[in-house]
Structures are given as C-alpha cells and as structure tokens.
Design a protein around this motif. Structure first.
Motif, PDB file in Angstrom:
ATOM      1  N   ARG A   6       0.879  -1.148   0.093  1.00 49.40           N
ATOM      2  CA  ARG A   6       0.050   0.089  -0.095  1.00 49.40           C
ATOM      3  C   ARG A   6       1.102   1.309  -0.088  1.00 49.40           C
ATOM      4  O   ARG A   6       1.561   1.189   0.546  1.00 49.40           O
ATOM      5  N   LEU A   7       0.567   2.174  -0.769  1.00 49.65           N
ATOM      6  CA  LEU A   7       1.248   3.625  -0.779  1.00 49.65           C
ATOM      7  C   LEU A   7       0.508   4.590  -0.134  1.00 49.65           C
ATOM      8  O   LEU A   7      -0.613   4.728  -0.121  1.00 49.65           O
ATOM      9  N   LEU A  65      -4.399   6.922   0.899  1.00 51.69           N
ATOM     10  CA  LEU A  65      -3.660   5.461   0.545  1.00 51.69           C
ATOM     11  C   LEU A  65      -4.091   4.807  -0.630  1.00 51.69           C
ATOM     12  O   LEU A  65      -5.284   5.003  -1.317  1.00 51.69           O
ATOM     13  N   ALA A  66      -3.030   4.069  -1.260  1.00 51.49           N
ATOM     14  CA  ALA A  66      -3.554   3.641  -2.614  1.00 51.49           C
ATOM     15  C   ALA A  66      -2.993   2.170  -2.537  1.00 51.49           C
ATOM     16  O   ALA A  66      -2.049   1.849  -1.825  1.00 51.49           O
ATOM     17  N   GLU A  67      -3.518   1.389  -3.399  1.00 55.72           N
ATOM     18  CA  GLU A  67      -3.222  -0.015  -3.493  1.00 55.72           C
ATOM     19  C   GLU A  67      -2.716  -0.377  -4.812  1.00 55.72           C
ATOM     20  O   GLU A  67      -3.481   0.307  -5.829  1.00 55.72           O
ATOM     21  N   ILE A 102       5.475  10.148  -2.312  1.00 57.86           N
ATOM     22  CA  ILE A 102       4.759   9.127  -2.356  1.00 57.86           C
ATOM     23  C   ILE A 102       5.757   7.954  -1.626  1.00 57.86           C
ATOM     24  O   ILE A 102       6.991   8.172  -1.815  1.00 57.86           O
ATOM     25  N   THR A 103       5.301   7.678  -0.669  1.00 61.18           N
ATOM     26  CA  THR A 103       6.197   6.310   0.084  1.00 61.18           C
ATOM     27  C   THR A 103       5.223   4.973   0.377  1.00 61.18           C
ATOM     28  O   THR A 103       3.988   5.255   0.137  1.00 61.18           O
ATOM     29  N   THR A 104       6.013   3.904   0.605  1.00 60.26           N
ATOM     30  CA  THR A 104       4.977   2.843   1.039  1.00 60.26           C
ATOM     31  C   THR A 104       4.422   3.258   2.395  1.00 60.26           C
ATOM     32  O   THR A 104       5.006   3.829   3.136  1.00 60.26           O
ATOM     33  N   ALA A 106       7.103  -3.057   4.012  1.00 62.72           N
ATOM     34  CA  ALA A 106       8.314  -2.688   2.932  1.00 62.72           C
ATOM     35  C   ALA A 106       9.447  -2.001   3.362  1.00 62.72           C
ATOM     36  O   ALA A 106       9.028  -1.087   4.456  1.00 62.72           O
ATOM     37  N   SER A 107      10.421  -1.999   2.811  1.00 65.36           N
ATOM     38  CA  SER A 107      11.529  -1.463   3.348  1.00 65.36           C
ATOM     39  C   SER A 107      12.010   0.114   2.600  1.00 65.36           C
ATOM     40  O   SER A 107      12.815   0.600   2.948  1.00 65.36           O
ATOM     41  N   ARG A 108      10.938   0.466   2.098  1.00 66.22           N
ATOM     42  CA  ARG A 108      11.058   1.731   1.480  1.00 66.22           C
ATOM     43  C   ARG A 108      10.684   2.825   2.280  1.00 66.22           C
ATOM     44  O   ARG A 108       9.747   2.939   2.714  1.00 66.22           O
TER      45      ARG A 108
END
Length: 152
Positions: free
Chosen positions: A12-13, A23-25, A142-144, A150-152
């Motif tokens: 998810r972002l 939030l986005a998928e 934009i990030t995770t 996730a590791s971003r």
C-alpha cells in the motif's frame, strides 16, 4: 525485463500533498508498471492539472523510457485510478483521475496502464484537482505505507 515479485502488488502506498493524504493499492494485473513505479520510491514530485483529459492531474516524465509493455490499459479511468503511460504518441507520464476523465494528448485519445487505485481519501480528490487547476502545481510525496512492512 524480469517478472516482478508477486508481493509487490500487496504494497500500500501513502500519498501526501500538503494537508491532503491518500492511501492507494497497487494492481496485480499491471505487474511491470507496478515494479517500475516502486523503483521510483520514495518520490517527491509535483502534480500538474491535465490539459486534454478532463478532471485529472498528471506527473510528466518526459522522454524517460521505462520499457513498459501495455498491461491493464484503459482510456477512461474512474476517480482514484492511476495510469502509467509508457510513452509513444505523447511523453511518458502518470495520470490520476479525480473526476470524469478521458485520457488524451494533443494528438488525440490515448490509453495508459491502470496500475494503482486510491482506496482511502477519495473524498479529497476534488480538492486536490481544484488546487492544481487554480493554484498551479502541487507537491506530492509518495512512500510505502508503514503497515505494509516494505523497506522503502
């Protein structure tokens, strides 16, 4: 191009523009577009109002070639749908529909890869579009999303 990992579609972002948060998928039916987009993260960019497509905002990417195939394409995204246009008739870009939208360029109708959909914050999309139209380019980070692991 190598096949993206299946877990990429479960990420998810989090998208933030000033005080608006979404939030986005990611869409599993556009794996190459998803992988190319995830490689950009974390990403700070700007949204600009579209010129030909109706109620949408976009991120111009110029001549950057992501070597994307056509996958899960559409010309008519619903509000909250995000398309990755791999280039060709027009420059490479990412389009976000916030209302009635018919994806086009100065040369006419085009289609893009539907790779992401907003799942939270949809009620704020018209305000995001209004700001881009009347106030000019708007910042976007934009990030995770932290809960994805996730590791971003």
């Amino acid at each position: 191009m190598s096949r993206p990992q299946p877990e990429e579609s479960s990420v998810r972002l989090r998208l933030v523009s000033n005080d608006l948060e979404f939030l986005a998928e990611l869409r599993p039916d556009a794996p190459h577009s998803v992988a190319a987009f995830l490689a950009l993260l974390p990403w700070e960019t700007q949204l600009v109002h579209v010129r030909w497509s109706g109620e949408g905002v976009w991120i111009p990417l110029g001549e950057k070639d992501f070597a994307l195939p056509w996958e899960n394409t559409t010309r008519y995204p619903s509000p909250g749908d995000v398309l990755f246009y791999p280039g060709g008739y027009s420059e490479t870009e990412i389009l976000l529909a916030y209302g009635a939208c018919s994806f086009a360029s100065k040369l006419g109708p085009i289609a893009g890869n539907h790779f992401m959909s907003f799942v939270e914050g949809l009620e704020q999309l018209p305000e995001l579009g209004r700001r881009c139209l009347w106030q000019g380019a708007q910042p976007l980070i934009i990030t995770t999303h932290p809960t994805t692991g996730a590791s971003r």
